[in-house]
Write an enzyme that holds these catalytic residues in place. Structure first.
Site, PDB file in Angstrom:
ATOM      1  N   GLU A 283       0.828  -1.199   0.000  1.00 26.73           N
ATOM      2  CA  GLU A 283       0.000   0.000   0.000  1.00 26.73           C
ATOM      3  C   GLU A 283       0.873   1.263   0.000  1.00 26.73           C
ATOM      4  O   GLU A 283       0.542   2.264  -0.645  1.00 26.73           O
ATOM      5  CB  GLU A 283      -0.930   0.007   1.216  1.00 26.73           C
ATOM      6  CG  GLU A 283      -2.045  -1.019   1.142  1.00 26.73           C
ATOM      7  CD  GLU A 283      -2.926  -0.824  -0.080  1.00 26.73           C
ATOM      8  OE1 GLU A 283      -3.424   0.302  -0.292  1.00 26.73           O
ATOM      9  OE2 GLU A 283      -3.108  -1.797  -0.835  1.00 26.73           O
ATOM     10  N   TRP A 286       1.943   1.660  -3.500  1.00 30.68           N
ATOM     11  CA  TRP A 286       0.877   2.301  -4.291  1.00 30.68           C
ATOM     12  C   TRP A 286       0.992   3.831  -4.161  1.00 30.68           C
ATOM     13  O   TRP A 286       0.844   4.567  -5.143  1.00 30.68           O
ATOM     14  CB  TRP A 286      -0.496   1.853  -3.800  1.00 30.68           C
ATOM     15  CG  TRP A 286      -1.089   0.679  -4.506  1.00 30.68           C
ATOM     16  CD1 TRP A 286      -1.228  -0.591  -4.031  1.00 30.68           C
ATOM     17  CD2 TRP A 286      -1.640   0.651  -5.839  1.00 30.68           C
ATOM     18  NE1 TRP A 286      -1.832  -1.391  -4.963  1.00 30.68           N
ATOM     19  CE2 TRP A 286      -2.096  -0.660  -6.083  1.00 30.68           C
ATOM     20  CE3 TRP A 286      -1.786   1.614  -6.834  1.00 30.68           C
ATOM     21  CZ2 TRP A 286      -2.685  -1.029  -7.291  1.00 30.68           C
ATOM     22  CZ3 TRP A 286      -2.383   1.244  -8.041  1.00 30.68           C
ATOM     23  CH2 TRP A 286      -2.824  -0.061  -8.260  1.00 30.68           C
ATOM     24  N   TRP A 315     -19.504  11.331 -20.248  1.00 30.51           N
ATOM     25  CA  TRP A 315     -19.864  11.389 -18.831  1.00 30.51           C
ATOM     26  C   TRP A 315     -21.061  12.289 -18.588  1.00 30.51           C
ATOM     27  O   TRP A 315     -21.284  13.259 -19.309  1.00 30.51           O
ATOM     28  CB  TRP A 315     -18.687  11.909 -18.015  1.00 30.51           C
ATOM     29  CG  TRP A 315     -17.459  11.065 -18.010  1.00 30.51           C
ATOM     30  CD1 TRP A 315     -16.256  11.358 -18.593  1.00 30.51           C
ATOM     31  CD2 TRP A 315     -17.283   9.784 -17.388  1.00 30.51           C
ATOM     32  NE1 TRP A 315     -15.350  10.353 -18.374  1.00 30.51           N
ATOM     33  CE2 TRP A 315     -15.955   9.371 -17.631  1.00 30.51           C
ATOM     34  CE3 TRP A 315     -18.122   8.951 -16.647  1.00 30.51           C
ATOM     35  CZ2 TRP A 315     -15.435   8.167 -17.169  1.00 30.51           C
ATOM     36  CZ3 TRP A 315     -17.608   7.752 -16.177  1.00 30.51           C
ATOM     37  CH2 TRP A 315     -16.288   7.360 -16.436  1.00 30.51           C
ATOM     38  N   ASN A 350     -10.544   3.027   2.906  1.00 33.20           N
ATOM     39  CA  ASN A 350     -10.142   2.881   1.505  1.00 33.20           C
ATOM     40  C   ASN A 350     -11.074   1.981   0.706  1.00 33.20           C
ATOM     41  O   ASN A 350     -11.378   2.273  -0.458  1.00 33.20           O
ATOM     42  CB  ASN A 350      -8.708   2.338   1.415  1.00 33.20           C
ATOM     43  CG  ASN A 350      -8.187   2.359  -0.013  1.00 33.20           C
ATOM     44  OD1 ASN A 350      -8.098   3.412  -0.636  1.00 33.20           O
ATOM     45  ND2 ASN A 350      -7.849   1.202  -0.546  1.00 33.20           N
ATOM     46  N   TRP A 368     -15.594  11.501 -13.305  1.00 38.44           N
ATOM     47  CA  TRP A 368     -14.742  11.275 -12.130  1.00 38.44           C
ATOM     48  C   TRP A 368     -14.179  12.567 -11.556  1.00 38.44           C
ATOM     49  O   TRP A 368     -13.852  12.641 -10.368  1.00 38.44           O
ATOM     50  CB  TRP A 368     -13.605  10.310 -12.473  1.00 38.44           C
ATOM     51  CG  TRP A 368     -12.753  10.722 -13.648  1.00 38.44           C
ATOM     52  CD1 TRP A 368     -12.930  10.345 -14.946  1.00 38.44           C
ATOM     53  CD2 TRP A 368     -11.600  11.576 -13.643  1.00 38.44           C
ATOM     54  NE1 TRP A 368     -11.974  10.910 -15.761  1.00 38.44           N
ATOM     55  CE2 TRP A 368     -11.132  11.673 -14.975  1.00 38.44           C
ATOM     56  CE3 TRP A 368     -10.913  12.265 -12.651  1.00 38.44           C
ATOM     57  CZ2 TRP A 368     -10.019  12.423 -15.343  1.00 38.44           C
ATOM     58  CZ3 TRP A 368      -9.798  13.030 -12.993  1.00 38.44           C
ATOM     59  CH2 TRP A 368      -9.357  13.101 -14.322  1.00 38.44           C
ATOM     60  N   TRP A 391      -9.266   7.826  -8.122  1.00 39.32           N
ATOM     61  CA  TRP A 391     -10.472   8.127  -8.891  1.00 39.32           C
ATOM     62  C   TRP A 391     -10.349   7.639 -10.337  1.00 39.32           C
ATOM     63  O   TRP A 391     -11.300   7.076 -10.894  1.00 39.32           O
ATOM     64  CB  TRP A 391     -10.791   9.620  -8.844  1.00 39.32           C
ATOM     65  CG  TRP A 391     -11.671   9.925  -7.686  1.00 39.32           C
ATOM     66  CD1 TRP A 391     -11.305  10.398  -6.457  1.00 39.32           C
ATOM     67  CD2 TRP A 391     -13.085   9.693  -7.606  1.00 39.32           C
ATOM     68  NE1 TRP A 391     -12.391  10.480  -5.628  1.00 39.32           N
ATOM     69  CE2 TRP A 391     -13.500  10.063  -6.306  1.00 39.32           C
ATOM     70  CE3 TRP A 391     -14.039   9.224  -8.503  1.00 39.32           C
ATOM     71  CZ2 TRP A 391     -14.833   9.967  -5.887  1.00 39.32           C
ATOM     72  CZ3 TRP A 391     -15.358   9.122  -8.095  1.00 39.32           C
ATOM     73  CH2 TRP A 391     -15.746   9.492  -6.804  1.00 39.32           C
TER      74      TRP A 391
END
Length: 478
Positions: A283, A286, A315, A350, A368, A391
């Site tokens: 993590e 990441w 969108w 998360n 988004w 996102w």
């Protein structure tokens, strides 16, 4: 005099800019001062959440007091926007007699442009600027493919990052030694000009500031939860995560300190999923991945998708549907609980971030960017790199190996990760009295009870999922 400029690195320990500034100037040589710039208008333009602003300023207050105890004065410079910083900072440097500026590099495009302008302005006055990597364990640009390009998929980046860390190693520096007699410190709450327009400066009691608190949380997690992290991290009703993200985002603790403490706790640095502690280390990797991406692909800071072709996706910008999502009125219990928790506390687990982001983009088909901005406007740990990366991952426009047809089912996600509905009942008061059997699909039960106090599902997930997949398939055909 040497000046160290604090930004999102509000700590004394493991601060390369502070260490270099103090380490290269003996107690009998050049004096050292510190700086923090407050830019309220720019913060609002960047959607910086009020709870995050208060958290930052509360930490600045602690930092100022701790620096003063070391004999280092912290100067506060208030300018409304980044565009004003070069002129104002140069004037302060002239006033203080500063010869050299030390700072850790920013990674966002507006901040980078600001820093380049500062370097140029100081250079014209004969002052030198020194910049350091204080935001990542490994500096952006260190982890590249064999052809010298940025990795576009996380897993190979993670492998290369681990290899590079083995080759480079890392050092965690202690806080600097005192440089003189203690100095007075005037608390921020007593500085009317700081408070003007920023609201109450007192930090949320849920999030105590200070390096000691960040260290306490880190070691409590390593002692109590890290070995079970892979099994517990996805369940929001459990205390299975480190809850360090606000402290990492503000730089109250560094990722290097986290990696070092994990290694010390385990006696080794995990290298694969088969080793305890690796899931949490991954993590942190990441986090590195998204920060490296932001530096090497500046367009990510400019509201542009990682996959350029997805800019043509049709969108929705439906304001009513977006408001229902923001306020937790979607009729999907786990989504509503997560959004109400965010609005009330400034933080979201998360797993829930993934669920609500998927719902906004793949069920409501809303852009988004609206979700990204809303998160930034509410999160105490709002961080452009991680927020944008998360996102775009959820929306199918980002750096992700999975195909676009991954769509989270909000009902089954709730059933899987909040099986007894404990988290849902905590945040959705209308469902507080429902049995676990019905809490994830409450509408039939509520109807039988003659209740209409919880909204019906605003979309049919099965239909919305098909439409989301069609959006991407149609894009492939163009």
């Amino acid at each position: 005099m040497r000046l160290v400029w604090f930004r999102n690195d509000l700590r004394l320990a493991d601060n390369p800019a502070l260490r270099s500034c103090c380490g290269n100037a003996g107690a009998d040589e050049e004096p050292v001062a510190a700086l923090f710039v407050i830019s309220p208008t720019q913060w609002r333009q960047h959607k910086l959440a009020p709870v995050r602003q208060r958290f930052l300023l509360a930490q600045v207050d602690v930092l100022g007091r701790e620096l003063a105890a070391l004999g280092i004065p912290l100067h506060l410079l208030r300018v409304e926007t980044f565009a004003e910083v070069p002129t104002a900072l140069t004037a302060l440097c002239r006033e203080l007699g500063v010869s050299q500026l030390y700072a850790n590099q920013a990674i966002e495009i507006d901040e980078l442009r600001r820093d380049h302008a500062v370097s140029a302005a100081l250079g014209e006055q004969g002052m030198t600027s020194h910049w350091f990597n204080g935001c990542c364990v490994l500096p952006p640009g260190r982890v590249l493919t064999g052809s010298g390009e940025m990795f576009k998929v996380f897993t190979p980046f993670s492998r290369a990052w681990l290899k590079a860390l083995e080759e480079d190693g890392f050092v965690i520096h202690r806080a600097p030694a005192p440089r003189g007699e203690p100095l007075p410190w005037l608390p921020l709450a007593e500085r009317v000009w700081v408070d003007d327009g920023l609201g109450e400066l007192t930090a949320d009691t849920r999030w105590p500031v200070g390096e000691a608190e960040a260290s306490r949380r880190l070691h409590a997690f390593l002692d109590q939860a890290v070995l079970d992290y892979g099994e517990t991290r996805d369940f929001p009703a459990l205390a299975g995560t480190s809850v360090l993200s606000p402290y990492l985002a503000a730089g109250i603790i560094s990722a290097r300190q986290c990696v070092g403490a994990l290694q010390q706790r385990l006696g080794y640095r995990p290298q694969s999923k088969s080793q305890p502690g690796f899931v949490w280390l991954n993590e942190l990797i990441w986090r590195e991945f998204y920060r490296h991406l932001l530096v090497l692909i500046p367009s990510l800071s400019m509201n542009r998708p990682f996959k350029p072709e997805t800019a043509a996706l049709p969108w929705s910008w439906d304001p009513d549907a977006f408001a229902a999502w923001c306020e937790g009125r979607t009729g999907y219990p786990v989504v509503d609980a997560a959004m109400r928790c965010l609005n009330a506390t400034g933080w979201m687990h998360n797993r829930l971030r993934m669920i609500v982001a998927s719902f906004l983009t793949k069920d409501l088909h809303i852009h988004w960017r609206l979700g990204e901005d809303y998160f930034m406007s509410r999160l105490i740990d709002g961080d452009l790199a991680a927020n944008n990366g998360g996102w775009q991952w959820a929306a199918g426009t980002g750096a992700d190996a999975a195909p676009y047809f991954r769509v989270f089912n909000p009902t089954t996600q709730g059933q899987r990760f909040d099986p007894q509905g404990d988290f849902i009942r905590t945040w959705v008061s209308e469902l507080a009295d429902l049995p676990a059997t019905y809490v994830h699909q409450p509408h039939d039960w509520l109807r039988l009870k003659g209740r209409q106090d919880y909204p019906a599902p605003m979309v049919d997930h099965a239909v919305a999922r098909v439409r989301a997949i069609e959006m991407f398939r149609d894009l492939e055909k163009t």
